[in-house]
Design a protein around this motif. Structure first.
Motif, PDB file in Angstrom:
ATOM      1  N   HIS A 123       0.857  -1.192   0.000  1.00  0.00           N
ATOM      2  CA  HIS A 123       0.000   0.000   0.000  1.00  0.00           C
ATOM      3  C   HIS A 123       0.893   1.242   0.000  1.00  0.00           C
ATOM      4  CE1 HIS A 123      -3.643  -2.346   0.685  1.00  0.00           C
ATOM      5  NE2 HIS A 123      -2.995  -3.014   1.616  1.00  0.00           N
ATOM      6  N   PRO A 124       1.540   1.536  -1.123  1.00  0.00           N
ATOM      7  CA  PRO A 124       2.474   2.662  -1.141  1.00  0.00           C
ATOM      8  C   PRO A 124       1.748   3.999  -1.031  1.00  0.00           C
ATOM      9  CG  PRO A 124       2.168   1.795  -3.356  1.00  0.00           C
ATOM     10  CD  PRO A 124       1.465   0.845  -2.422  1.00  0.00           C
ATOM     11  N   PRO A 125       2.392   4.990  -0.436  1.00  0.00           N
ATOM     12  CA  PRO A 125       1.799   6.329  -0.353  1.00  0.00           C
ATOM     13  C   PRO A 125       1.647   6.944  -1.739  1.00  0.00           C
ATOM     14  CG  PRO A 125       3.666   6.083   1.151  1.00  0.00           C
ATOM     15  CD  PRO A 125       3.691   4.913   0.233  1.00  0.00           C
ATOM     16  N   ALA A 126       0.756   7.930  -1.833  1.00  0.00           N
ATOM     17  CA  ALA A 126       0.630   8.681  -3.085  1.00  0.00           C
ATOM     18  C   ALA A 126       1.810   9.632  -3.251  1.00  0.00           C
ATOM     19  CB  ALA A 126      -0.686   9.453  -3.100  1.00  0.00           C
ATOM     20  N   ALA A 127       2.322  10.144  -2.132  1.00  0.00           N
ATOM     21  CA  ALA A 127       3.447  11.076  -2.178  1.00  0.00           C
ATOM     22  C   ALA A 127       4.733  10.351  -2.557  1.00  0.00           C
ATOM     23  CB  ALA A 127       3.619  11.747  -0.815  1.00  0.00           C
ATOM     24  N   ASP A 129       9.144  -2.345  14.134  1.00  0.00           N
ATOM     25  CA  ASP A 129       8.092  -3.233  14.621  1.00  0.00           C
ATOM     26  C   ASP A 129       6.702  -2.607  14.422  1.00  0.00           C
ATOM     27  OD1 ASP A 129       8.429  -1.231  16.475  1.00  0.00           O
ATOM     28  OD2 ASP A 129       8.485  -2.547  18.233  1.00  0.00           O
ATOM     29  N   THR A 130       6.569  -1.878  13.324  1.00  0.00           N
ATOM     30  CA  THR A 130       5.286  -1.265  12.972  1.00  0.00           C
ATOM     31  C   THR A 130       4.776  -1.824  11.654  1.00  0.00           C
ATOM     32  OG1 THR A 130       6.306   0.573  11.765  1.00  0.00           O
ATOM     33  CG2 THR A 130       5.871   0.906  14.116  1.00  0.00           C
ATOM     34  N   VAL A 131       3.468  -1.703  11.466  1.00  0.00           N
ATOM     35  CA  VAL A 131       2.848  -1.991  10.170  1.00  0.00           C
ATOM     36  C   VAL A 131       2.022  -0.757   9.797  1.00  0.00           C
ATOM     37  CG1 VAL A 131       1.296  -3.469   8.852  1.00  0.00           C
ATOM     38  CG2 VAL A 131       2.745  -4.469  10.626  1.00  0.00           C
ATOM     39  N   PRO A 132       2.574   0.128   8.979  1.00  0.00           N
ATOM     40  CA  PRO A 132       1.822   1.323   8.588  1.00  0.00           C
ATOM     41  C   PRO A 132       0.601   0.943   7.756  1.00  0.00           C
ATOM     42  CG  PRO A 132       3.870   1.167   7.348  1.00  0.00           C
ATOM     43  CD  PRO A 132       3.929   0.101   8.388  1.00  0.00           C
ATOM     44  N   GLN A 133      -0.535   1.567   8.073  1.00  0.00           N
ATOM     45  CA  GLN A 133      -1.778   1.253   7.386  1.00  0.00           C
ATOM     46  C   GLN A 133      -1.932   2.116   6.137  1.00  0.00           C
ATOM     47  OE1 GLN A 133      -3.958  -1.412   8.820  1.00  0.00           O
ATOM     48  NE2 GLN A 133      -1.801  -1.583   9.410  1.00  0.00           N
ATOM     49  N   PRO A 134      -2.753   1.691   5.185  1.00  0.00           N
ATOM     50  CA  PRO A 134      -2.926   2.468   3.950  1.00  0.00           C
ATOM     51  C   PRO A 134      -3.271   3.927   4.237  1.00  0.00           C
ATOM     52  CG  PRO A 134      -4.001   0.333   3.752  1.00  0.00           C
ATOM     53  CD  PRO A 134      -3.533   0.433   5.170  1.00  0.00           C
ATOM     54  N   GLY A 135      -2.574   4.830   3.547  1.00  0.00           N
ATOM     55  CA  GLY A 135      -2.839   6.258   3.674  1.00  0.00           C
ATOM     56  C   GLY A 135      -2.123   6.955   4.808  1.00  0.00           C
ATOM     57  N   GLY A 188       2.547  13.242  14.743  1.00  0.00           N
ATOM     58  CA  GLY A 188       2.613  11.834  15.102  1.00  0.00           C
ATOM     59  C   GLY A 188       1.372  11.082  14.690  1.00  0.00           C
ATOM     60  N   ALA A 189       1.532   9.789  14.467  1.00  0.00           N
ATOM     61  CA  ALA A 189       0.442   8.928  14.010  1.00  0.00           C
ATOM     62  C   ALA A 189      -0.390   8.433  15.182  1.00  0.00           C
ATOM     63  CB  ALA A 189       1.007   7.742  13.233  1.00  0.00           C
ATOM     64  N   GLN A 190      -1.551   7.885  14.857  1.00  0.00           N
ATOM     65  CA  GLN A 190      -2.348   7.130  15.816  1.00  0.00           C
ATOM     66  C   GLN A 190      -1.766   5.716  15.868  1.00  0.00           C
ATOM     67  OE1 GLN A 190      -6.422   5.325  15.112  1.00  0.00           O
ATOM     68  NE2 GLN A 190      -7.034   7.030  16.454  1.00  0.00           N
ATOM     69  N   LEU A 191      -1.287   5.305  17.036  1.00  0.00           N
ATOM     70  CA  LEU A 191      -0.652   3.995  17.176  1.00  0.00           C
ATOM     71  C   LEU A 191      -1.670   2.979  17.684  1.00  0.00           C
ATOM     72  CD1 LEU A 191       2.801   4.970  18.714  1.00  0.00           C
ATOM     73  CD2 LEU A 191       2.194   4.640  16.303  1.00  0.00           C
ATOM     74  N   LEU A 192      -1.675   1.807  17.050  1.00  0.00           N
ATOM     75  CA  LEU A 192      -2.635   0.747  17.366  1.00  0.00           C
ATOM     76  C   LEU A 192      -1.890  -0.524  17.759  1.00  0.00           C
ATOM     77  CD1 LEU A 192      -4.864   1.230  14.196  1.00  0.00           C
ATOM     78  CD2 LEU A 192      -5.298   2.173  16.464  1.00  0.00           C
ATOM     79  N   PRO A 207      -4.929  11.549  13.804  1.00  0.00           N
ATOM     80  CA  PRO A 207      -5.605  10.250  13.891  1.00  0.00           C
ATOM     81  C   PRO A 207      -5.819   9.565  12.547  1.00  0.00           C
ATOM     82  CG  PRO A 207      -7.176  12.039  14.174  1.00  0.00           C
ATOM     83  CD  PRO A 207      -5.819  12.664  14.160  1.00  0.00           C
ATOM     84  N   ALA A 208      -5.745  10.321  11.450  1.00  0.00           N
ATOM     85  CA  ALA A 208      -5.940   9.707  10.134  1.00  0.00           C
ATOM     86  C   ALA A 208      -4.726   8.897   9.694  1.00  0.00           C
ATOM     87  CB  ALA A 208      -6.266  10.779   9.092  1.00  0.00           C
ATOM     88  N   ALA A 209      -3.598   9.099  10.343  1.00  0.00           N
ATOM     89  CA  ALA A 209      -2.383   8.324  10.051  1.00  0.00           C
ATOM     90  C   ALA A 209      -2.320   7.168  11.042  1.00  0.00           C
ATOM     91  CB  ALA A 209      -1.146   9.208  10.172  1.00  0.00           C
ATOM     92  N   LYS A 210      -2.721   5.988  10.607  1.00  0.00           N
ATOM     93  CA  LYS A 210      -2.832   4.842  11.502  1.00  0.00           C
ATOM     94  C   LYS A 210      -1.652   3.890  11.286  1.00  0.00           C
ATOM     95  CE  LYS A 210      -7.865   5.208  11.500  1.00  0.00           C
ATOM     96  NZ  LYS A 210      -7.932   5.787  12.860  1.00  0.00           N
ATOM     97  N   VAL A 211      -1.031   3.526  12.392  1.00  0.00           N
ATOM     98  CA  VAL A 211       0.145   2.653  12.338  1.00  0.00           C
ATOM     99  C   VAL A 211       0.022   1.612  13.447  1.00  0.00           C
ATOM    100  CG1 VAL A 211       2.652   2.521  12.610  1.00  0.00           C
ATOM    101  CG2 VAL A 211       1.628   4.438  11.348  1.00  0.00           C
ATOM    102  N   VAL A 212       0.094   0.346  13.071  1.00  0.00           N
ATOM    103  CA  VAL A 212       0.114  -0.734  14.062  1.00  0.00           C
ATOM    104  C   VAL A 212       1.526  -0.843  14.624  1.00  0.00           C
ATOM    105  CG1 VAL A 212      -0.155  -3.216  14.422  1.00  0.00           C
ATOM    106  CG2 VAL A 212      -1.759  -1.991  12.942  1.00  0.00           C
TER     107      VAL A 212
END
Length: 697
Positions: free
Chosen positions: A97-101, A159-165, A184-188, A277-282
């Motif tokens: 899921h590559p970024p658009a940028a 040790d993260t899995v960045p989510q689409p977008g 900073g991202a929303q960490l899950l 919060p729109a930047a979600k990262v596990v």
């Protein structure tokens, strides 16, 4: 499998770590908060939360490609020390899921002893750098920053899995918030529960992962906001700013508290630290360093807290003592404003919504924290999300309880409450006086409904509408009497209330628009445009009258011209107009700009109504001249022949349309003066003084 000594050591280490963290929690958070964290830890996650995540399958390695750029906007720096499986999962997520940028990925290997060095060079598009010796997290990150080519540095744990977008959301924050310095991202957690929605730092140097183990979609955690710090597991910062600040501070080597200190340094430099919060990262927390602060790498967390507390003592003195944070305490230093309307505003569908969204945006610019509660408590998809991206704490079911319970919990925190429309305000006033007695109560009329209904009765001659207008008048004036301040959108409406409600405090807060600019020149434009939602009866009457009585007269002289009808909630009567020659009924269009920039002329043939007409502001803000009725231009500071053409009967209206369409000099004068009118009377700057008096004083 037999129980081994290694198993025993593992269980002992885990028990020791839990005991250590439990005692620390009791000291910093107290019994109630600590017990709630234990309950949250033991409570099973909803399967739906995990199902919403992208988690790449753990498969045997095979070479793959990252679609990176040689001219990146963002440089993603991933420090690694062993844990190859985690690193590959992170990279696979970026590849899938590559970024658009445009981006690049730099992996800094801090002396891994596993197969990292032989595996990662096989990933095409990856910049792999191996340090000569292990130096720790800070050294690896600073090395990666030195190699970066992008304007924005993005530090991402392996040790993260960045989510689409995720990356596009981080970068968009810098575009929307020019004073942003660190995002900073929303960490899950891998089970979908929230790990961190931005961090809170107390005056003793301890930190709190806000939202830990909560629902990531909860309104408390779903809006853009300033944070004390954001976890270095997934953060973005302009590369020039990072260099100016000297990178991650090596006094915290090898790791821990360097991200917290960076946030304080960013604020000291006059920039903001934002949670997105729109930047979600596990984030598989502790996968690489464990969780026991009493031993191993995590022990540096305890040591570095003392280093941080000494280094940032001056700033920490202004922070709150340890407590369980809530929205009320997070925004305790701001003016807190609650906005209540019937529905979540839809600014691309009606001018009232656009005005309300721009008012909330202006309040945020003035330093207020804005909370929005729709009376129907509905989550309205991207309209709700848009508010949250503006930094508005937008509530909805299932997390928002019914109004009595919600206000009982939240009412005490508000300085000002604005209730929109008399039929909404009348329901909420008793609850607001009970649960938010300290708040200034503002009634936003949107427009005077009873005045609009009276005029509709006069045009139609309908006795039932006249009777309904009298009932509306009584209710609306009752709401005005019960509130501290009433907002109207025009001086004309204030004059009406000087007569009908002489004891009321009334302020004029008109439509709020951004000046889009002149659009295309006269020679490149064509056709007529009407914009307006058709839940609003005056708009239905207007287009029916224009299409039936005015447009045929225009077509006699301009036979090729078309009339474009744009707006949602099209009624059968409006839809039927498409059968007439030259009439095009579009309904709702997601992007109005092409019609504003390319339409030759806008028409506002309203025969009754009240308030200020957003359709006129919208066209003028795009350099599109307008022909309107006297009713339509009421209270808009417009002069016939200077910045608008005004006509009230069919023949005169048609003549004005033909004249404007055929005279390029007149057209240009109207366009120029219309733009000036919007800037002078309907821009954010024009409204700031009123907003400050009503909401901030």
């Amino acid at each position: 499998m037999p129980f081994s000594i290694a198993d025993a050591r593992f269980l002992l280490a885990r028990a020791t770590g839990l005991l250590h963290r439990g005692l620390l929690s009791l000291r910093t958070r107290g019994m109630a908060s600590s017990w709630e964290r234990v309950r949250a830890q033991l409570r099973p996650s909803s399967p739906a939360l995990r199902a919403a995540l992208y988690l790449p399958p753990r498969t045997a390695f095979a070479p793959f490609t990252l679609p990176t750029s040689a001219a990146p906007r963002a440089s993603v720096v991933i420090p690694v020390y062993g844990e190859l499986a985690h690193t590959l999962a992170c990279l696979r997520a970026l590849a899938t899921h590559p970024p658009a940028a445009a981006f690049e990925v730099i992996v800094v290997d801090d002396g891994s002893a596993d197969k990292t060095a032989e595996t990662l060079p096989q990933v095409a598009g990856l910049r792999y750098h191996r340090r000569a010796a292990n130096g720790g997290f800070i050294a690896a990150c600073n090395d990666g920053a030195a190699l970066a080519r992008g304007a924005v540095l993005v530090f991402l744990n392996n040790d993260t899995v960045p989510q689409p977008g995720w990356l596009d959301a981080l970068l968009a924050t810098f575009d929307a918030e020019p004073d942003a310095g660190l995002v900073g991202a929303q960490l899950l957690y891998p089970d979908g529960r929230l790990q961190e929605a931005g961090g809170v730092v107390f005056n003793d140097g301890n930190a709190w992962n806000y939202g830990r183990l909560g629902d990531p979609s909860h309104p408390r955690y779903a809006y853009l906001r300033d944070a004390d710090y954001v976890s270095g597991a997934a953060i973005a910062i302009p590369r020039a700013l990072f260099a100016e600040l000297g990178g991650f501070d090596t006094r915290y080597a090898p790791a821990y508290y360097e991200d917290t200190d960076l946030a304080f340094a960013v604020r000291s430099a006059g920039r903001r630290v934002l949670y997105q919060p729109a930047a979600k990262v596990v984030h598989d927390e502790g996968a690489t360093s464990g969780t026991d602060t009493g031993a191993g790498p995590k022990a540096y967390q305890v040591r570095n807290r003392e280093v941080f507390r000494a280094h940032r003592a001056g700033a920490l003195a202004h922070h709150r003592a340890p407590h369980e944070p809530t929205p009320a305490t997070l925004h305790a230093g701001q003016r807190q404003v609650l906005v209540i309307d019937a529905l979540t505003p839809q600014p691309d569908r009606d001018s009232g919504s656009l005005r309300l969204v721009n008012l909330m945006r202006l309040l945020r610019e003035e330093g207020a924290h804005v909370v929005f509660l729709p009376a129907n408590r509905s989550y309205d998809g991207h309209y709700t999300d848009t508010l949250r991206q503006l930094g508005v704490e937008a509530w909805c079911a299932p997390h928002a309880a019914r109004a009595p319970a919600w206000l009982a919990e939240h009412g005490p925190r508000f300085d000002v409450v604005v209730a929109c429309r008399h039929y909404v305000a009348s329901e909420f006033i008793p609850l607001l006086r009970q649960h938010a007695p300290q708040a200034r109560l503002v009634f936003d009329s949107i427009d005077l409904h009873y005045l609009r209904e009276q005029r509709a009765a006069e045009v139609t001659g309908d006795a039932a509408i006249a009777s309904a207008a009298l009932r509306t008048r009584g209710r609306e004036l009752g709401v005005i009497a019960a509130c501290d301040i009433t907002l109207v959108v025009s001086e004309a409406e204030r004059v009406v209330l000087q007569r009908d409600a002489p004891d009321a405090t009334v302020e004029v807060l008109s439509n709020l628009h951004s000046v889009a600019g002149p659009g295309r020149p006269f020679a490149e434009r064509r056709d007529l445009v009407f914009v307006g939602g058709f839940r609003h009866p005056p708009n239905v009457d207007a287009v029916r009258w224009f299409a039936a009585e005015v447009f045929p007269l225009v077509r006699r002289q301009l036979p090729e011209i078309a009339f474009h009808v744009i707006g949602g909630d099209v009624t059968p009567e409006v839809a039927a107009l498409a059968a007439l020659p030259g009439v095009v009924v579009h309904g709702h269009v997601p992007d109005i700009a092409p019609h504003m920039d390319g339409g030759l002329l806008a028409v506002a043939p309203l025969r009754f109504g009240a308030g200020v007409k957003g359709k006129i502001n919208l066209s003028m803000a795009h350099g599109q001249p307008v022909v309107a009725t006297s009713c339509a231009v009421e209270g808009m500071h417009l002069v016939d022949g200077h910045d608008v053409l005004v006509a009230d009967d069919a023949a005169a209206f048609a003549s004005a349309v033909v004249r404007a369409c055929g005279d390029a000099t007149l057209w240009q004068a109207l366009a120029t003066h219309g733009l000036e009118n919007v800037a002078r009377h309907f821009s954010a700057n024009a409204a700031r003084a009123v907003v400050h008096r009503v909401f901030m004083a």
